[in-house]
Design a protein around this motif. Structure first.
Motif, PDB file in Angstrom:
ATOM      1  N   ALA A  76     -12.006   2.688  -8.431  1.00  0.00           N
ATOM      2  CA  ALA A  76     -12.994   1.628  -8.214  1.00  0.00           C
ATOM      3  C   ALA A  76     -12.385   0.232  -8.352  1.00  0.00           C
ATOM      4  O   ALA A  76     -13.072  -0.743  -8.610  1.00  0.00           O
ATOM      5  N   GLY A  77     -11.059   0.152  -8.167  1.00  0.00           N
ATOM      6  CA  GLY A  77     -10.401  -1.152  -8.241  1.00  0.00           C
ATOM      7  C   GLY A  77     -10.056  -1.582  -9.642  1.00  0.00           C
ATOM      8  O   GLY A  77      -9.838  -2.769  -9.884  1.00  0.00           O
ATOM      9  N   SER A  78      -9.971  -0.636 -10.586  1.00  0.00           N
ATOM     10  CA  SER A  78      -9.647  -0.966 -11.968  1.00  0.00           C
ATOM     11  C   SER A  78      -8.313  -0.344 -12.354  1.00  0.00           C
ATOM     12  O   SER A  78      -8.126   0.874 -12.230  1.00  0.00           O
ATOM     13  N   LEU A  79      -7.378  -1.167 -12.841  1.00  0.00           N
ATOM     14  CA  LEU A  79      -6.093  -0.651 -13.300  1.00  0.00           C
ATOM     15  C   LEU A  79      -6.215   0.117 -14.610  1.00  0.00           C
ATOM     16  O   LEU A  79      -5.321   0.867 -14.973  1.00  0.00           O
ATOM     17  N   LEU A  80      -7.326  -0.099 -15.328  1.00  0.00           N
ATOM     18  CA  LEU A  80      -7.536   0.661 -16.554  1.00  0.00           C
ATOM     19  C   LEU A  80      -7.676   2.143 -16.258  1.00  0.00           C
ATOM     20  O   LEU A  80      -7.219   2.990 -17.032  1.00  0.00           O
ATOM     21  N   MET A  81      -8.296   2.464 -15.127  1.00  0.00           N
ATOM     22  CA  MET A  81      -8.584   3.847 -14.794  1.00  0.00           C
ATOM     23  C   MET A  81      -7.472   4.483 -13.974  1.00  0.00           C
ATOM     24  O   MET A  81      -6.829   3.805 -13.163  1.00  0.00           O
ATOM     25  N   PRO A  82      -7.227   5.783 -14.147  1.00  0.00           N
ATOM     26  CA  PRO A  82      -6.356   6.484 -13.210  1.00  0.00           C
ATOM     27  C   PRO A  82      -6.941   6.359 -11.800  1.00  0.00           C
ATOM     28  O   PRO A  82      -8.154   6.177 -11.646  1.00  0.00           O
ATOM     29  N   PRO A  83      -6.117   6.435 -10.775  1.00  0.00           N
ATOM     30  CA  PRO A  83      -6.612   6.236  -9.410  1.00  0.00           C
ATOM     31  C   PRO A  83      -7.417   7.421  -8.882  1.00  0.00           C
ATOM     32  O   PRO A  83      -6.908   8.292  -8.195  1.00  0.00           O
ATOM     33  N   TYR A  84      -8.698   7.430  -9.186  1.00  0.00           N
ATOM     34  CA  TYR A  84      -9.563   8.527  -8.744  1.00  0.00           C
ATOM     35  C   TYR A  84     -10.302   8.146  -7.454  1.00  0.00           C
ATOM     36  O   TYR A  84     -10.431   6.971  -7.105  1.00  0.00           O
ATOM     37  N   HIS A  85     -10.787   9.170  -6.759  1.00  0.00           N
ATOM     38  CA  HIS A  85     -11.635   8.996  -5.576  1.00  0.00           C
ATOM     39  C   HIS A  85     -12.865   9.889  -5.745  1.00  0.00           C
ATOM     40  O   HIS A  85     -12.733  11.067  -6.103  1.00  0.00           O
ATOM     41  N   VAL A  86     -14.033   9.363  -5.498  1.00  0.00           N
ATOM     42  CA  VAL A  86     -15.277  10.122  -5.619  1.00  0.00           C
ATOM     43  C   VAL A  86     -15.513  10.927  -4.345  1.00  0.00           C
ATOM     44  O   VAL A  86     -15.504  10.375  -3.244  1.00  0.00           O
ATOM     45  N   GLY A 129      -4.712  11.186 -24.805  1.00  0.00           N
ATOM     46  CA  GLY A 129      -5.706  10.126 -24.918  1.00  0.00           C
ATOM     47  C   GLY A 129      -6.204   9.590 -23.596  1.00  0.00           C
ATOM     48  O   GLY A 129      -7.238   8.913 -23.542  1.00  0.00           O
ATOM     49  N   VAL A 130      -5.478   9.898 -22.512  1.00  0.00           N
ATOM     50  CA  VAL A 130      -5.916   9.433 -21.185  1.00  0.00           C
ATOM     51  C   VAL A 130      -7.107  10.253 -20.687  1.00  0.00           C
ATOM     52  O   VAL A 130      -7.990   9.729 -20.002  1.00  0.00           O
ATOM     53  N   PRO A 187      -9.778  11.656 -22.310  1.00  0.00           N
ATOM     54  CA  PRO A 187     -11.107  11.196 -22.720  1.00  0.00           C
ATOM     55  C   PRO A 187     -11.575   9.968 -21.943  1.00  0.00           C
ATOM     56  O   PRO A 187     -12.771   9.837 -21.661  1.00  0.00           O
ATOM     57  N   LEU A 188     -10.647   9.077 -21.598  1.00  0.00           N
ATOM     58  CA  LEU A 188     -11.007   7.920 -20.777  1.00  0.00           C
ATOM     59  C   LEU A 188     -11.548   8.368 -19.424  1.00  0.00           C
ATOM     60  O   LEU A 188     -12.589   7.875 -18.956  1.00  0.00           O
ATOM     61  N   MET A 189     -10.848   9.329 -18.806  1.00  0.00           N
ATOM     62  CA  MET A 189     -11.296   9.829 -17.508  1.00  0.00           C
ATOM     63  C   MET A 189     -12.642  10.527 -17.622  1.00  0.00           C
ATOM     64  O   MET A 189     -13.543  10.323 -16.806  1.00  0.00           O
ATOM     65  N   PHE A 190     -12.811  11.331 -18.672  1.00  0.00           N
ATOM     66  CA  PHE A 190     -14.074  12.037 -18.858  1.00  0.00           C
ATOM     67  C   PHE A 190     -15.217  11.068 -19.159  1.00  0.00           C
ATOM     68  O   PHE A 190     -16.337  11.239 -18.660  1.00  0.00           O
ATOM     69  N   ASP A 191     -14.963  10.054 -19.968  1.00  0.00           N
ATOM     70  CA  ASP A 191     -16.014   9.105 -20.309  1.00  0.00           C
ATOM     71  C   ASP A 191     -16.494   8.358 -19.074  1.00  0.00           C
ATOM     72  O   ASP A 191     -17.695   8.138 -18.885  1.00  0.00           O
ATOM     73  N   SER A 192     -15.563   7.974 -18.216  1.00  0.00           N
ATOM     74  CA  SER A 192     -15.950   7.322 -16.968  1.00  0.00           C
ATOM     75  C   SER A 192     -16.747   8.275 -16.076  1.00  0.00           C
ATOM     76  O   SER A 192     -17.724   7.876 -15.438  1.00  0.00           O
ATOM     77  N   THR A 193     -16.341   9.544 -16.063  1.00  0.00           N
ATOM     78  CA  THR A 193     -17.074  10.548 -15.295  1.00  0.00           C
ATOM     79  C   THR A 193     -18.499  10.686 -15.814  1.00  0.00           C
ATOM     80  O   THR A 193     -19.458  10.774 -15.030  1.00  0.00           O
ATOM     81  N   PHE A 194     -18.655  10.697 -17.142  1.00  0.00           N
ATOM     82  CA  PHE A 194     -20.001  10.778 -17.721  1.00  0.00           C
ATOM     83  C   PHE A 194     -20.878   9.630 -17.231  1.00  0.00           C
ATOM     84  O   PHE A 194     -22.048   9.822 -16.897  1.00  0.00           O
ATOM     85  N   GLY A 195     -20.312   8.413 -17.211  1.00  0.00           N
ATOM     86  CA  GLY A 195     -21.082   7.269 -16.733  1.00  0.00           C
ATOM     87  C   GLY A 195     -21.509   7.437 -15.285  1.00  0.00           C
ATOM     88  O   GLY A 195     -22.634   7.077 -14.907  1.00  0.00           O
ATOM     89  N   MET A 196     -20.623   7.981 -14.459  1.00  0.00           N
ATOM     90  CA  MET A 196     -20.970   8.215 -13.052  1.00  0.00           C
ATOM     91  C   MET A 196     -22.075   9.258 -12.926  1.00  0.00           C
ATOM     92  O   MET A 196     -22.962   9.134 -12.069  1.00  0.00           O
ATOM     93  N   VAL A 197     -21.992  10.288 -13.771  1.00  0.00           N
ATOM     94  CA  VAL A 197     -23.032  11.327 -13.745  1.00  0.00           C
ATOM     95  C   VAL A 197     -24.394  10.703 -14.047  1.00  0.00           C
ATOM     96  O   VAL A 197     -25.399  11.030 -13.400  1.00  0.00           O
ATOM     97  N   ILE A 198     -24.440   9.816 -15.025  1.00  0.00           N
ATOM     98  CA  ILE A 198     -25.691   9.148 -15.383  1.00  0.00           C
ATOM     99  C   ILE A 198     -26.267   8.424 -14.173  1.00  0.00           C
ATOM    100  O   ILE A 198     -27.467   8.532 -13.866  1.00  0.00           O
ATOM    101  N   HIS A 199     -25.432   7.686 -13.465  1.00  0.00           N
ATOM    102  CA  HIS A 199     -25.900   6.961 -12.278  1.00  0.00           C
ATOM    103  C   HIS A 199     -26.309   7.925 -11.164  1.00  0.00           C
ATOM    104  O   HIS A 199     -27.353   7.754 -10.530  1.00  0.00           O
TER     105      HIS A 199
END
Length: 209
Positions: free
Chosen positions: A87-97, A125-126, A128-140
């Motif tokens: 989503a254009g964030s360097l914090l996140m691994p380069p994922y595609h939905v 530790g990377v 949990p970051l990926m999973f937490d972002s996934t959780f947020g997407m699931v909510i939306h």
């Protein structure tokens, strides 16, 4: 997102601002791609001391170029360009939905040298970051309003490799009022389970940050 019929607080999003997608222009995508390569090299290159001095000077020039344009959260394009990896964030691994609907979300992601914890494996530790972002997407994706993570538990099943296309899937296990229990899993190209997570997402109250 569609408003749940029984959720009168849906539009309030607590005190959390609603960020709209950004259109930063054609240069932002190549900039991010180059920055990801730079991150990989920053943790893998081993040049002589003079080269490090030159590299630092060049990075300083880039900092000077961008510093006058520093903007508040939600104004800059980072994390607001869904079409770009992560989503254009360097914090996140380069994922595609690849899936985003009421059944949950599915992502493809490929970790790189920057994410290594040791022995060419992705740092624990990377994930949990990926999973937490996934959780947020699931909510939306499932039409629930803005929520914060109450807890996140990860079980590591196998070593997660770098430079390999992986799949992340997340879904709602159960919803109880403000509480939403979410599950997610990470699998390799052969379908082997690498890690799985479960967590609690709690809907924000009006005015709650």
């Amino acid at each position: 997102m569609t408003k749940p019929d029984d959720d009168l607080e849906y539009e309030k999003h607590g005190g959390f601002p609603v960020f709209e997608p950004a259109d930063p222009g054609p240069g932002f995508g190549p900039f991010l791609a180059s920055m990801r390569q730079l991150q990989d090299l920053a943790v893998s290159a081993d040049p002589d001391g003079d080269t490090w001095v030159e590299a630092a000077a060049r990075v300083d020039e880039l900092v000077k170029l961008l510093a006058p344009f520093e903007a508040a959260e939600g104004v800059g394009p980072a994390n607001r360009v869904p079409a770009l990896p992560g989503a254009g964030s360097l914090l996140m691994p380069p994922y595609h939905v690849t899936q985003f609907d009421s059944d949950g979300v599915t992502l493809t992601v490929q970790f790189s040298r920057f994410h290594v914890g040791g022995n060419s494996a992705v740092h624990g530790g990377v994930l949990p970051l990926m999973f937490d972002s996934t959780f947020g997407m699931v909510i939306h994706a499932t039409g629930r309003p803005i929520s914060r993570t109450g807890f996140l538990h990860v079980d590591y099943r196998k070593v997660t490799p770098i430079d390999t296309p992986l799949t992340v899937r997340g879904w709602v296990r159960e919803a109880q009022g403000r509480k939403c229990f979410v599950n997610a899993e990470l699998r390799d190209p052969d379908g082997a389970l690498l890690a799985e997570a479960n967590g609690l997402m709690i809907r924000l109250l009006p005015g709650q940050p």
